[in-house]
Design an enzyme around this catalytic site. Structure first.
Site, PDB file in Angstrom:
ATOM      1  N   SER A 182     -11.437  -0.575   0.072  1.00 60.84           N
ATOM      2  CA  SER A 182     -10.084  -0.553   0.649  1.00 60.84           C
ATOM      3  C   SER A 182     -10.100  -0.899   2.129  1.00 60.84           C
ATOM      4  CB  SER A 182      -9.472   0.849   0.552  1.00 60.84           C
ATOM      5  OG  SER A 182      -8.978   1.104  -0.723  1.00 60.84           O
ATOM      6  N   ASP A 216       0.839  -1.200   0.000  1.00 61.10           N
ATOM      7  CA  ASP A 216       0.000   0.000   0.000  1.00 61.10           C
ATOM      8  C   ASP A 216       0.878   1.255   0.000  1.00 61.10           C
ATOM      9  OD1 ASP A 216      -2.203   1.915   1.167  1.00 61.10           O
ATOM     10  OD2 ASP A 216      -3.254   0.029   0.795  1.00 61.10           O
ATOM     11  N   HIS A 233      -3.509   5.974   3.897  1.00 58.33           N
ATOM     12  CA  HIS A 233      -4.294   4.798   3.519  1.00 58.33           C
ATOM     13  C   HIS A 233      -3.752   3.502   4.136  1.00 58.33           C
ATOM     14  CE1 HIS A 233      -5.923   2.013   0.308  1.00 58.33           C
ATOM     15  NE2 HIS A 233      -6.933   2.868   0.333  1.00 58.33           N
TER      16      HIS A 233
END
Ligand SMILES: [Ca+2]
Ligand SMILES: [Ca+2]
Ligand SMILES: [Ca+2]
Length: 470
Positions: free
Chosen positions: A413, A164, A232
């Protein structure tokens, strides 16, 4: 083999017409990628061996420079180095565009910038006690983690690679569960374990090419609106394996699993080449589960392109008995939401590999997130993905990205890491099982929900309680 070469010329010509500055080239087995890389370097191109079959070639790649290789039938595939993007958060994008339309001057006002690449702390000493923010994690209750942990808390540590934007590896609730490369002596500037990476003690940053995969977030609202990183990877990592019962913060689905942090996406996105390197690193260094909350622009049905390099990497994981858990996507390439992946596939989630688990996003009422993709044949199950609470960058916790704008942490996600954590927990209790058996157990134990009838392979959602009782 001559016709094969002519076909390849055509493929290359197409690639060249698009842009020849950054290509991925697959070479035939008898040719070493190092040899191929040297060949292209001699032709004045920048080249790098990615795997045993794939090399990346950058520069002005004219047909003449491929000529000798083509005539020896050494090249079996040529493609663009496709861009990779985060699975965008629809709630955040909507709130940001509405706000910035009214306050355009706010687009460039910088946030207090985080310092990149802080020192990697040593593993902390153990603490124990209830996790004070656990009650904010509606998703954990929803999928039955507490009963699951009574069956087995997963002490047999399974490694989950979070592939990621990196993670905040200084975060108090992630630090205790970071994977540590025991074969590497920290900070001696030597690749002790000879895996090709110097001082890779907790993972690797493939974007910045350093040993500190820090989750460096966007520094302005405008950057965030343009697809920048909201932190994220840190949010994803918390729901995989924030440390449980350490008297701090929250808990991941697998409270004792290990997080291998692999950064390959930044504020400008990432590339297939770096995804290939990250997947190979994860597999070669012991990860059993890969958590993938991102998508590739390759294989877009609109342009019929083929991201063979990414497909080969997922197959490499399958061949090494590694699961590839993927976010089903929030719409199709950012065009609309609520997409049927059966007719409009979202990659890599929609590839046919048997080691992929594709995950949709659900809310607290057992409905799909308004944005979530689905697919009766191609999306396996749902998991919590709306207003998800987790660890956030700079040692914080939240279910909102920007509280003042009401922008929540939403997305497939956020759903994907729950399933990655579940796979790690189950695998820890059943280390003898294959990836196919772990996937089968996760799918078989899903709870049917009305909203998912006919829209997901399992018609249901993740149930970790039922999974662990199998
Ligand atoms: Ca190393
Ligand atoms: Ca870094
Ligand atoms: Ca905790």
């Amino acid at each position: 083999m001559k016709t094969f070469s002519i076909a390849l010329f055509a493929v290359i010509a197409v690639s060249l017409n698009v842009k020849a500055e950054d290509l991925l080239i697959k070479v035939a087995n008898p040719v070493s990628t190092k040899h191929a890389a040297n060949y292209f370097a001699a032709e004045g191109l920048k080249s790098e061996a990615l795997t045993e079959n794939w090399i990346r070639v950058q520069g002005n790649a004219t047909l003449e420079k491929f000529q000798n290789f083509l005539e020896s039938d050494s090249i079996v595939h040529v493609q663009k180095n496709y861009k990779i993007q985060l699975r965008q958060n629809p709630s955040l994008q909507k709130a940001l565009s509405a706000y910035l339309a009214k306050h355009p001057e706010q687009a460039v006002r910088p946030f207090a910038p985080a310092q990149d690449n802080p020192a990697i702390p040593n593993a902390p000493s153990n603490s124990s006690g209830a996790d004070p923010l656990f009650s904010k994690q509606w998703g954990m209750k929803d999928i039955g983690v507490e009963n699951a942990w009574r069956v087995n808390p997963g002490n047999n540590k399974v490694i989950v690679a979070v592939i990621d934007t990196g993670v905040d590896y200084t975060h108090e609730d992630l630090l205790p569960n970071l994977w540590r490369n025991e074969k590497e002596i920290p900070n001696n500037n030597i690749d002790d374990d000879k895996n090709g990476y110097v001082d890779d003690i907790i993972g690797w940053d493939f974007l910045a090419k350093d040993n500190k995969p820090y989750d460096l977030a966007a520094t302005s609202l405008g950057d965030l609106l343009n697809g920048g990183n909201p932190g994220h990877g840190t949010h994803c990592a918390g729901n995989v394996a924030a440390r449980g019962q350490n008297a701090k913060g929250i808990s991941g689905v697998a409270p004792n699993a290990q997080i291998m942090s692999l950064r390959f996406i930044g504020n400008e996105g990432g590339t297939t080449a770096d995804a290939v390197l990250a997947i190979k690193y994860a597999v070669d260094n012991g990860a059993k589960v890969l958590s993938n909350s991102w998508g590739s622009e390759g294989e877009d049905p609109d342009d019929a392109t083929n991201n063979q390099a990414l497909k080969d990497s997922i197959q490499y994981a399958a061949d090494h008995d590694v699961l590839f858990v993927a976010a089903a996507g929030n719409g199709h390439q950012g065009k609309g939401y609520d997409n049927d992946n059966d007719s409009k596939p979202a990659y890599p989630a929609s590839y046919a590999h048997d080691n992929i688990i594709s995950v949709a996003a659900l809310d607290v009422n057992n409905n799909f997130g308004s944005f979530s993709n689905w697919g009766r044949k191609s999306v396996d199950l749902g998991a919590p993905g709306v207003k998800v609470f987790s660890t956030t960058v700079t040692n914080k916790y939240s279910d909102t990205v920007i509280p003042l704008l009401g922008a929540n942490w939403d997305g497939t996600s956020m759903a994907c890491p729950h399933v990655a954590g579940a796979a790690a927990l189950y695998w820890s209790a059943h280390p003898e099982k294959t990836h196919a058996q772990v996937k089968e157990a996760i799918l078989n134990s899903a709870t049917r929900i009305a909203a998912a009838e006919g829209k997901l392979v399992t018609n249901g959602k993740l149930n970790v309680d039922a999974l662990m009782k199998q």
